[in-house]
Motif scaffolding. Structure first.
Motif, short mmCIF file in Angstrom:
data_model
loop_
_atom_site.label_atom_id
_atom_site.label_comp_id
_atom_site.label_asym_id
_atom_site.label_seq_id
_atom_site.Cartn_x
_atom_site.Cartn_y
_atom_site.Cartn_z
N GLY A 20 18.98 46.68 43.75
CA GLY A 20 19.73 46.43 42.52
C GLY A 20 21.00 45.62 42.78
N ASP A 21 21.99 45.73 41.87
CA ASP A 21 23.23 44.96 42.08
C ASP A 21 24.45 45.74 41.59
OD1 ASP A 21 23.00 44.81 39.33
OD2 ASP A 21 23.81 42.77 39.26
N ARG A 22 24.29 47.08 41.54
CA ARG A 22 25.37 47.92 40.99
C ARG A 22 26.68 47.72 41.75
NH1 ARG A 22 24.93 54.50 40.63
NH2 ARG A 22 27.16 54.95 40.56
N TRP A 23 26.61 47.59 43.08
CA TRP A 23 27.85 47.35 43.85
C TRP A 23 28.06 45.86 44.12
CZ3 TRP A 23 25.74 52.20 44.07
CH2 TRP A 23 26.65 53.27 43.97
N ARG A 24 26.99 45.14 44.29
CA ARG A 24 27.11 43.70 44.55
C ARG A 24 27.90 42.99 43.45
NH1 ARG A 24 25.12 38.91 43.50
NH2 ARG A 24 24.89 37.41 45.21
N ARG A 25 27.68 43.43 42.21
CA ARG A 25 28.36 42.77 41.10
C ARG A 25 29.84 43.10 41.03
NH1 ARG A 25 25.18 46.54 36.92
NH2 ARG A 25 26.52 48.37 37.06
N LEU A 26 30.31 44.04 41.87
CA LEU A 26 31.74 44.38 41.89
C LEU A 26 32.53 43.44 42.79
CD1 LEU A 26 31.63 48.30 42.09
CD2 LEU A 26 31.79 46.83 40.07
N ILE A 27 31.84 42.51 43.43
CA ILE A 27 32.52 41.61 44.37
C ILE A 27 33.75 40.94 43.77
CG2 ILE A 27 32.28 39.44 45.67
CD1 ILE A 27 29.47 40.30 46.46
N PRO A 28 33.64 40.31 42.59
CA PRO A 28 34.84 39.64 42.06
C PRO A 28 36.01 40.61 41.86
CG PRO A 28 32.87 39.01 40.81
CD PRO A 28 32.47 40.14 41.71
N GLU A 29 35.71 41.74 41.25
CA GLU A 29 36.74 42.75 41.01
C GLU A 29 37.37 43.23 42.31
OE1 GLU A 29 35.18 45.57 38.32
OE2 GLU A 29 36.94 46.90 38.39
N ALA A 30 36.52 43.49 43.30
CA ALA A 30 37.01 43.98 44.59
C ALA A 30 37.92 42.95 45.26
CB ALA A 30 35.83 44.33 45.50
N LEU A 31 37.53 41.70 45.17
CA LEU A 31 38.31 40.67 45.85
C LEU A 31 39.59 40.34 45.10
CD1 LEU A 31 35.54 38.31 47.23
CD2 LEU A 31 36.83 40.11 48.38
N THR A 32 39.57 40.51 43.78
CA THR A 32 40.82 40.34 43.03
C THR A 32 41.82 41.41 43.45
OG1 THR A 32 39.70 39.35 41.13
CG2 THR A 32 41.84 40.39 40.73
N MET A 33 41.34 42.63 43.52
CA MET A 33 42.17 43.74 44.00
C MET A 33 42.75 43.42 45.38
SD MET A 33 40.83 47.65 44.79
CE MET A 33 39.76 47.30 46.17
N TYR A 34 41.87 42.98 46.26
CA TYR A 34 42.29 42.69 47.64
C TYR A 34 43.27 41.52 47.69
CZ TYR A 34 41.98 41.27 52.53
OH TYR A 34 42.27 40.92 53.82
N ALA A 35 42.92 40.46 46.97
CA ALA A 35 43.74 39.24 47.01
C ALA A 35 45.14 39.51 46.47
CB ALA A 35 43.07 38.11 46.23
N ASN A 36 45.22 40.31 45.42
CA ASN A 36 46.53 40.66 44.87
C ASN A 36 47.36 41.45 45.87
OD1 ASN A 36 46.19 39.38 42.44
ND2 ASN A 36 45.41 41.20 41.40
N ALA A 37 46.70 42.36 46.58
CA ALA A 37 47.43 43.21 47.51
C ALA A 37 47.90 42.43 48.73
CB ALA A 37 46.55 44.38 47.94
N VAL A 38 47.04 41.56 49.23
CA VAL A 38 47.35 40.85 50.47
C VAL A 38 48.13 39.57 50.21
CG1 VAL A 38 46.29 39.65 52.41
CG2 VAL A 38 45.37 41.84 51.65
N GLY A 39 47.94 39.02 49.01
CA GLY A 39 48.63 37.80 48.67
C GLY A 39 47.89 36.56 49.08
N ILE A 40 46.76 36.33 48.41
CA ILE A 40 45.99 35.11 48.64
C ILE A 40 46.39 34.09 47.59
CG2 ILE A 40 43.66 34.11 48.70
CD1 ILE A 40 44.05 36.04 50.93
N ALA A 41 46.63 32.85 48.02
CA ALA A 41 47.01 31.80 47.07
C ALA A 41 45.90 31.61 46.05
CB ALA A 41 47.27 30.50 47.82
N GLY A 42 46.30 31.46 44.78
CA GLY A 42 45.32 31.16 43.74
C GLY A 42 44.66 32.39 43.15
N SER A 43 45.17 33.58 43.49
CA SER A 43 44.58 34.79 42.93
C SER A 43 45.27 35.13 41.61
CB SER A 43 44.71 35.95 43.92
OG SER A 43 46.06 36.11 44.32
N THR A 44 44.48 35.58 40.67
CA THR A 44 45.05 35.99 39.39
C THR A 44 45.78 37.31 39.59
OG1 THR A 44 43.08 37.24 38.80
CG2 THR A 44 43.14 34.92 38.15
#
Lengths: 205, 205
Positions: free
Chosen positions: A176-200
């Motif tokens: 299935g894709d129940r967790w795979r589809r969380l990739i964008p959400e997970a990476l937004t969370m991560y990018a915000n915390a770590v400070g990746i350029a271009g993250s919302t």
DNA sequence: GTCTATACTGTGATAGAC
DNA sequence: GTCTATCACAGTATAGAC
């Protein structure tokens, strides 16, 4: 250094046979799971008697070892091949390569188990095979560095996040894709915390 | 409803023997890995001949099945027992129960593999045993709801994050704490993204 | 050098005596 | 309920044909 270059037809044939055996082993692992691999079934698929495999590999563990190295080399190749077609913005690159990695892992569950879980009772990869794993890992590390992830802790946090998505997907929703589809959400969370350029910075609710 | 209550000494003894066998199986799994379990070694530890085990369990898979159910019941018990001593602030509760879960998983790697990774070739838990897993899961779900995690996606994201920390810890630093020590950082990241009351917004760099 | 034939050990499982 | 005997099949190893 005298004589012709070492272009033995014999050793070429021998290497081809090894690859044939490995390909058959992957087929069996795909069907029976990585722990369900039997030399018998491998031999049948290659058209040999089981003991003949010992002409090419010292033991069953040696086959696992070759599979382990091959799996990590394939991942490195997949990452390198994915470079063309990769976006340029750090945030989008992060998501792009995460998908490459996650899809590679989900593509063949038994391969992923061999690479990332200690599942074969006495098997430990040889130093040579482990080096292949380190190579692939360093390749990912370099990509992360480009993206702006520099601290070791931040890298470890990302590998955990990605490994967790893969583990949950395979254990609780295989195919299935129940967790795979969380990739964008997970990476937004991560990018915000770590400070990746271009993250919302926001979050839609 | 006639006669004495069903207080058979025979069935009590029988259940005790089953528990003895299961305890021995856990010992073997701890040493050889969950996939390295052999009926022979179990029988030796219990002081039986291997075939005698079949008087108590229909098959090796039936033993795995009982171990699976027992493991999830133990987790549920651990969560329940941890309630006393739990902090009250949502953010601190989140971290507290995460530690309970992570430590439970790291305590016995083979137990964790049996619970969360499909590692035994043909083993699938029976409906009764799977129900024990669902019970424990619902218990965690309820705790998360108290804490303020209500969306299914947010729960899935948290289980992935925690499963990832455990997976990386076991696969790449067994016995150490390279990923385990990232728990506070990981949960701060998560709490900020999901919006848990009492979470700090900043990040020390 | 490569494969076949054969045998040894260990494992899960079943049948039947006690 | 436990034991003995036995089976089928796995991984492994060696000898010998070609």
């Amino acid at each position: 250094m005298v004589g012709l270059p070492n272009r033995d037809r014999r050793s070429e044939r021998r290497e081809a046979t090894r690859q044939e055996i490995l390909a058959a082993a992957w087929e069996v692992a795909r069907v029976n799971g990585i722990a369900g691999l039997t030399l018998r079934e491998v031999a049948v698929r290659v058209g040999m008697q089981p003991p003949s495999l010992y002409s090419h590999f010292d033991s069953k563990h040696a086959i696992y070892d070759a599979m382990f190295a091959q799996a990590w080399r394939n991942l490195a190749d997949a990452i390198t091949a994915a470079e063309k077609g990769a976006p340029r913005s750090p945030r989008r690159r992060l998501e792009y390569f995460t998908r490459v990695f996650v899809d590679f892992a989900l593509e063949e569950p038994s391969r992923n188990q061999l690479m990332n879980v200690r599942v074969i009772p006495d098997f430990t990869p040889s130093p040579e095979s482990y080096a292949a794993a380190v190579d692939a890992f360093e390749l990912m590390r370099a990509k992360l560095r480009e993206i702006g992830v520099t601290r070791d802790r931040d890298m470890d946090l990302l590998t955990a996040l990605i490994a967790g998505l893969i583990a949950q997907q395979e254990a609780n929703d295989p195919g299935g894709d129940r967790w795979r589809r969380l990739i964008p959400e997970a990476l937004t969370m991560y990018a915000n915390a770590v400070g990746i350029a271009g993250s919302t910075q926001g979050r839609k609710r």
